[in-house]
Design a protein around this motif. Structure first.
Motif, PDB file in Angstrom:
ATOM      1  N   MET A 100       1.603  18.987 -52.702  1.00  0.00           N
ATOM      2  CA  MET A 100       0.540  17.978 -52.555  1.00  0.00           C
ATOM      3  C   MET A 100       0.933  16.968 -51.484  1.00  0.00           C
ATOM      4  O   MET A 100       2.087  16.563 -51.398  1.00  0.00           O
ATOM      5  N   VAL A 101       0.013  16.566 -50.684  1.00  0.00           N
ATOM      6  CA  VAL A 101       0.274  15.567 -49.655  1.00  0.00           C
ATOM      7  C   VAL A 101       0.343  14.188 -50.294  1.00  0.00           C
ATOM      8  O   VAL A 101      -0.536  13.805 -51.064  1.00  0.00           O
ATOM      9  N   ALA A 102       1.427  13.456 -50.012  1.00  0.00           N
ATOM     10  CA  ALA A 102       1.592  12.118 -50.597  1.00  0.00           C
ATOM     11  C   ALA A 102       0.592  11.162 -49.977  1.00  0.00           C
ATOM     12  O   ALA A 102       0.438  11.091 -48.765  1.00  0.00           O
ATOM     13  N   ILE A 103      -0.083  10.419 -50.825  1.00  0.00           N
ATOM     14  CA  ILE A 103      -1.043   9.419 -50.355  1.00  0.00           C
ATOM     15  C   ILE A 103      -0.433   8.054 -50.603  1.00  0.00           C
ATOM     16  O   ILE A 103      -0.406   7.559 -51.714  1.00  0.00           O
ATOM     17  N   THR A 104       0.159   7.457 -49.581  1.00  0.00           N
ATOM     18  CA  THR A 104       0.863   6.191 -49.783  1.00  0.00           C
ATOM     19  C   THR A 104       0.405   5.101 -48.840  1.00  0.00           C
ATOM     20  O   THR A 104       0.876   3.978 -48.931  1.00  0.00           O
ATOM     21  N   ASN A 105      -0.483   5.422 -47.897  1.00  0.00           N
ATOM     22  CA  ASN A 105      -0.836   4.394 -46.915  1.00  0.00           C
ATOM     23  C   ASN A 105      -1.894   3.456 -47.462  1.00  0.00           C
ATOM     24  O   ASN A 105      -2.593   3.745 -48.436  1.00  0.00           O
ATOM     25  N   THR A 106      -2.011   2.314 -46.798  1.00  0.00           N
ATOM     26  CA  THR A 106      -2.921   1.271 -47.258  1.00  0.00           C
ATOM     27  C   THR A 106      -4.372   1.727 -47.256  1.00  0.00           C
ATOM     28  O   THR A 106      -5.154   1.365 -48.127  1.00  0.00           O
ATOM     29  N   THR A 107      -4.722   2.561 -46.287  1.00  0.00           N
ATOM     30  CA  THR A 107      -6.109   3.040 -46.218  1.00  0.00           C
ATOM     31  C   THR A 107      -6.477   3.812 -47.473  1.00  0.00           C
ATOM     32  O   THR A 107      -7.561   3.631 -48.052  1.00  0.00           O
ATOM     33  N   SER A 108      -5.581   4.677 -47.930  1.00  0.00           N
ATOM     34  CA  SER A 108      -5.843   5.460 -49.135  1.00  0.00           C
ATOM     35  C   SER A 108      -5.984   4.558 -50.350  1.00  0.00           C
ATOM     36  O   SER A 108      -6.858   4.777 -51.204  1.00  0.00           O
ATOM     37  N   LEU A 109      -5.120   3.551 -50.437  1.00  0.00           N
ATOM     38  CA  LEU A 109      -5.222   2.617 -51.555  1.00  0.00           C
ATOM     39  C   LEU A 109      -6.545   1.863 -51.485  1.00  0.00           C
ATOM     40  O   LEU A 109      -7.193   1.621 -52.523  1.00  0.00           O
ATOM     41  N   THR A 110      -6.965   1.519 -50.288  1.00  0.00           N
ATOM     42  CA  THR A 110      -8.221   0.778 -50.129  1.00  0.00           C
ATOM     43  C   THR A 110      -9.404   1.573 -50.662  1.00  0.00           C
ATOM     44  O   THR A 110     -10.307   1.025 -51.291  1.00  0.00           O
ATOM     45  N   PHE A 111      -9.380   2.900 -50.420  1.00  0.00           N
ATOM     46  CA  PHE A 111     -10.468   3.745 -50.915  1.00  0.00           C
ATOM     47  C   PHE A 111     -10.556   3.714 -52.439  1.00  0.00           C
ATOM     48  O   PHE A 111     -11.634   3.819 -53.024  1.00  0.00           O
ATOM     49  N   LEU A 112      -9.388   3.583 -53.090  1.00  0.00           N
ATOM     50  CA  LEU A 112      -9.334   3.652 -54.554  1.00  0.00           C
ATOM     51  C   LEU A 112      -9.201   2.286 -55.209  1.00  0.00           C
ATOM     52  O   LEU A 112      -9.192   2.192 -56.434  1.00  0.00           O
ATOM     53  N   LYS A 113      -9.067   1.245 -54.401  1.00  0.00           N
ATOM     54  CA  LYS A 113      -8.817  -0.090 -54.957  1.00  0.00           C
ATOM     55  C   LYS A 113      -9.989  -0.562 -55.818  1.00  0.00           C
ATOM     56  O   LYS A 113      -9.780  -1.134 -56.896  1.00  0.00           O
ATOM     57  N   ASP A 114     -11.215  -0.327 -55.368  1.00  0.00           N
ATOM     58  CA  ASP A 114     -12.370  -0.760 -56.158  1.00  0.00           C
ATOM     59  C   ASP A 114     -12.386  -0.071 -57.521  1.00  0.00           C
ATOM     60  O   ASP A 114     -12.690  -0.691 -58.538  1.00  0.00           O
ATOM     61  N   GLU A 115     -12.019   1.217 -57.518  1.00  0.00           N
ATOM     62  CA  GLU A 115     -11.966   1.968 -58.778  1.00  0.00           C
ATOM     63  C   GLU A 115     -10.893   1.396 -59.712  1.00  0.00           C
ATOM     64  O   GLU A 115     -11.113   1.236 -60.915  1.00  0.00           O
ATOM     65  N   LEU A 116      -9.738   1.077 -59.137  1.00  0.00           N
ATOM     66  CA  LEU A 116      -8.655   0.492 -59.929  1.00  0.00           C
ATOM     67  C   LEU A 116      -9.058  -0.868 -60.500  1.00  0.00           C
ATOM     68  O   LEU A 116      -8.829  -1.156 -61.682  1.00  0.00           O
ATOM     69  N   ASP A 117      -9.653  -1.692 -59.646  1.00  0.00           N
ATOM     70  CA  ASP A 117     -10.078  -3.020 -60.103  1.00  0.00           C
ATOM     71  C   ASP A 117     -11.113  -2.902 -61.218  1.00  0.00           C
ATOM     72  O   ASP A 117     -11.063  -3.631 -62.218  1.00  0.00           O
ATOM     73  N   SER A 118     -12.050  -1.992 -61.043  1.00  0.00           N
ATOM     74  CA  SER A 118     -13.099  -1.815 -62.047  1.00  0.00           C
ATOM     75  C   SER A 118     -12.513  -1.331 -63.371  1.00  0.00           C
ATOM     76  O   SER A 118     -12.890  -1.816 -64.446  1.00  0.00           O
ATOM     77  N   THR A 119     -11.565  -0.406 -63.289  1.00  0.00           N
ATOM     78  CA  THR A 119     -10.955   0.133 -64.508  1.00  0.00           C
ATOM     79  C   THR A 119     -10.158  -0.940 -65.235  1.00  0.00           C
ATOM     80  O   THR A 119     -10.200  -1.043 -66.472  1.00  0.00           O
ATOM     81  N   LEU A 120      -9.398  -1.747 -64.496  1.00  0.00           N
ATOM     82  CA  LEU A 120      -8.642  -2.833 -65.120  1.00  0.00           C
ATOM     83  C   LEU A 120      -9.580  -3.872 -65.734  1.00  0.00           C
ATOM     84  O   LEU A 120      -9.295  -4.424 -66.811  1.00  0.00           O
ATOM     85  N   SER A 121     -10.689  -4.148 -65.065  1.00  0.00           N
ATOM     86  CA  SER A 121     -11.667  -5.096 -65.618  1.00  0.00           C
ATOM     87  C   SER A 121     -12.262  -4.562 -66.917  1.00  0.00           C
ATOM     88  O   SER A 121     -12.467  -5.312 -67.887  1.00  0.00           O
ATOM     89  N   GLN A 122     -12.542  -3.253 -66.955  1.00  0.00           N
ATOM     90  CA  GLN A 122     -13.052  -2.651 -68.184  1.00  0.00           C
ATOM     91  C   GLN A 122     -12.030  -2.755 -69.315  1.00  0.00           C
ATOM     92  O   GLN A 122     -12.385  -3.039 -70.463  1.00  0.00           O
TER      93      GLN A 122
END
Length: 564
Positions: free
Chosen positions: A1-23
């Motif tokens: 699997m290709v490691a996804i560690t750059n800021t751009t990748s995190l940015t794509f998933l950041k909204d999902e993470l924030d939403s999940t933590l808020s839930q």
């Protein structure tokens, strides 16, 4: 699997993470409002499991581990006898994990060390063992000591007995660290470890003392923060010294605990310099400083926010205001015609308000009353020798002493900062006078240590010690002035040993073990004074170390304190 560690990748998933933590946070709050709603707690656990999966995909190991611990804590709340504590810890963890993810996105760097404290809070609340500070640190801990250690400085059969006194020295330093005095106490710890390292030499356990010394030296040189994890590491070193005391050669031939090696090398890796012992360990383990401890603490402060001492901050601000008032009064007393007494009254009123905030009501009332009087003063019409002017000076001295007393409530008891009942004496000025004496005493101790080193290096040339008894007599006089009788008695014992064993006619070349024991006593007194100079007194236990050293030399203090 290709490691996804750059800021751009995190940015794509950041909204999902924030939403999940808020839930998860909303579900936890709903459960708190109505504890019978177990489904809300289950939804909270599911949210944490989802966060863990995303963090694993992004290769954020600390965030993934924290989410896992949060899921486990959520699952134990219903079975806990004290769920409130678990719920509170879980709520704090949601906030901390959200800040960490935001930090990684903004800084484009993942420092897993930033979450070690948060992970341990979760584990502590759940009654689990804590992870070490070096949990995310990678190093080959099997590497050998380079350069190799020389043979031990004492016969193996004697190590057990000699380590007994050195363990006492170590424990005194460790106790000082646990009480909050890091710098001076760590020096005592480092000295004990250095002596033990020389005793053990190239024995298998010797590798531990080598890296332990390096870790403590790194803490001292960089003035590292003494976190609970680092205090625990120092306590683990004490357990290994205990093994030497009680198991002797069997402990000496045992392998060094790899986890302690890893923890120690991690501390060394945070040190900013590469010289001496620290550089030696860095090269042997092929580690380099990714970041310093100071940078790590700054980043932690940026991410989670760090508080300071409010009382000390207020005290510093008040001392600055007092200084400006006194300067204005000095100019007025010298005949300055442009003194603005209205401005002075405003400053006094602010001072009175601050005194109320810190609970000094009597002083506040007095200063407020004096401010109203000063507001009616006119430049050139006030007699500096008059009762009103001198009354203001006395009130300012009263406030200064009140602030000094307040500061002392939040500092360790200092033997040389004794209570002064004469309110006409400035505590700050009296402390300055005492600190001057302490500084002179420390200068004498430094000269003594240099003379002893030269004496050893010259194979016993007594010329290097000719002035030492007189120097120690002067230091003893300073200690008597400071009413530090126990320290003075120890110093007299050192002087008697030097006069009767090192300077006496017919005395042979110095015995290295005796000289090191004498150096332990001298250094203990110096550390005792240094701790006072830094306003973090190490306590009388360090004097006990010196007394034991003198007794080993045949000059017990109860005899040494008497005139020769």
């Amino acid at each position: 699997m290709v490691a996804i560690t750059n800021t751009t990748s995190l940015t794509f998933l950041k909204d999902e993470l924030d939403s999940t933590l808020s839930q998860a946070e909303a579900a936890l709050e709903a459960f708190v409002d109505e504890p019978s709603r177990n489904a809300e707690l289950q939804a909270c656990s599911e949210a944490f499991r989802q966060v863990r999966g995303i963090c694993q995909m992004l290769e954020l190991p600390a965030a993934a581990l924290m989410a896992e611990e949060m899921e486990l804590v959520a699952g134990t709340i219903l079975r806990s006898v004290a769920p409130e504590r678990l719920i509170g810890t879980l709520g704090n963890s949601i906030v901390l994990l959200g800040r960490y993810l935001e930090y990684v996105q903004l800084k484009n760097v993942a420092l897993p060390e930033l979450l070690v404290g948060g992970i341990n809070e979760l584990r502590r609340a759940a009654g689990k063992s804590l992870i070490p500070e070096s949990h995310f640190f990678r190093v080959d801990v099997t590497r050998e000591r380079q350069p190799p250690a020389p043979a031990g400085s004492a016969p193996r059969a004697e190590i057990q007995a000699r380590c007994r006194r050195l363990r006492h020295m170590y424990q005194v330093g460790l106790l000082g660290v646990l009480r909050g005095d890091s710098r001076t106490s760590l020096k005592l710890v480092a000295r004990a470890l250095g002596r033990i390292d020389r005793l053990c030499g190239n024995a298998p356990l010797g590798r531990l003392w080598w890296v332990a010394r390096g870790a403590v030296e790194a803490m001292i040189s960089d003035e590292m923060k003494l976190t609970p994890a680092r205090k625990h590491l120092l306590s683990q070193f004490d357990r290994q010294i205990k093994r030497l005391v009680y198991e002797g050669e069997r402990a000496l031939d045992s392998d060094a605990p790899l986890l302690l090696i890893k923890d120690s090398v991690y501390i060394v890796s945070l040190c900013q310099h590469d010289q001496g012992l620290v550089g030696e360990i860095k090269r042997a383990f092929a580690v380099s400083a990714r970041f310093s401890d100071a940078a790590l603490q700054d980043e932690l402060s940026l991410m989670s926010g760090a508080g300071g001492s409010v009382i000390r901050t207020v005290a510093v601000a008040m001392k600055e205001e007092l200084s400006s008032i006194k300067n204005a009064l000095d100019l007025a007393a010298q005949g300055a015609a442009d003194t603005d007494y209205c401005e002075l009254a405003d400053t006094l009123a602010r001072l009175a308000g601050t005194l109320i905030m810190i609970g000094q009501n009597r002083e506040s009332t007095q200063i407020r009353s004096r401010a109203e009087q000063v507001r009616n003063w006119r430049a050139g019409a006030i007699d500096p020798e008059g009762m009103d002017f001198q009354g203001l000076v006395d009130d300012l001295l009263m406030v200064e002493n009140a602030v000094a007393t307040l500061e002392r409530r939040f500092a360790p008891v200092d033997d040389i900062n004794r209570e002064v009942r004469n309110t006409r004496i400035s505590l700050y000025q009296l402390d300055e006078a005492r600190m001057t004496v302490v500084g002179e005493c420390r200068a004498g101790m430094s000269l003594t240590k240099r003379s002893l080193t030269s004496f050893i290096d010259s194979q016993g040339d007594r010329m290097h010690l000719s002035n030492v008894p007189a120097v120690l007599t002067g230091v003893a006089g300073g200690l008597m002035f400071l009413e530090l009788d126990r320290a003075r008695a120890v110093l007299e014992g050192c002087r008697h040993f030097i006069e009767q064993q090192l300077l006496a006619e017919g005395s042979g070349a110095p015995v290295l073990e005796q000289m090191e024991t004498l150096a332990d006593a001298i250094t203990s007194i110096d550390y005792y004074l240094e701790s006072m100079e830094e306003h973090k007194p190490i306590g009388d236990a360090v004097l006990e170390v010196a007394e034991i050293s003198l007794a080993e030399l045949g000059f017990p203090v109860r005899q040494a304190a008497q005139p020769a």
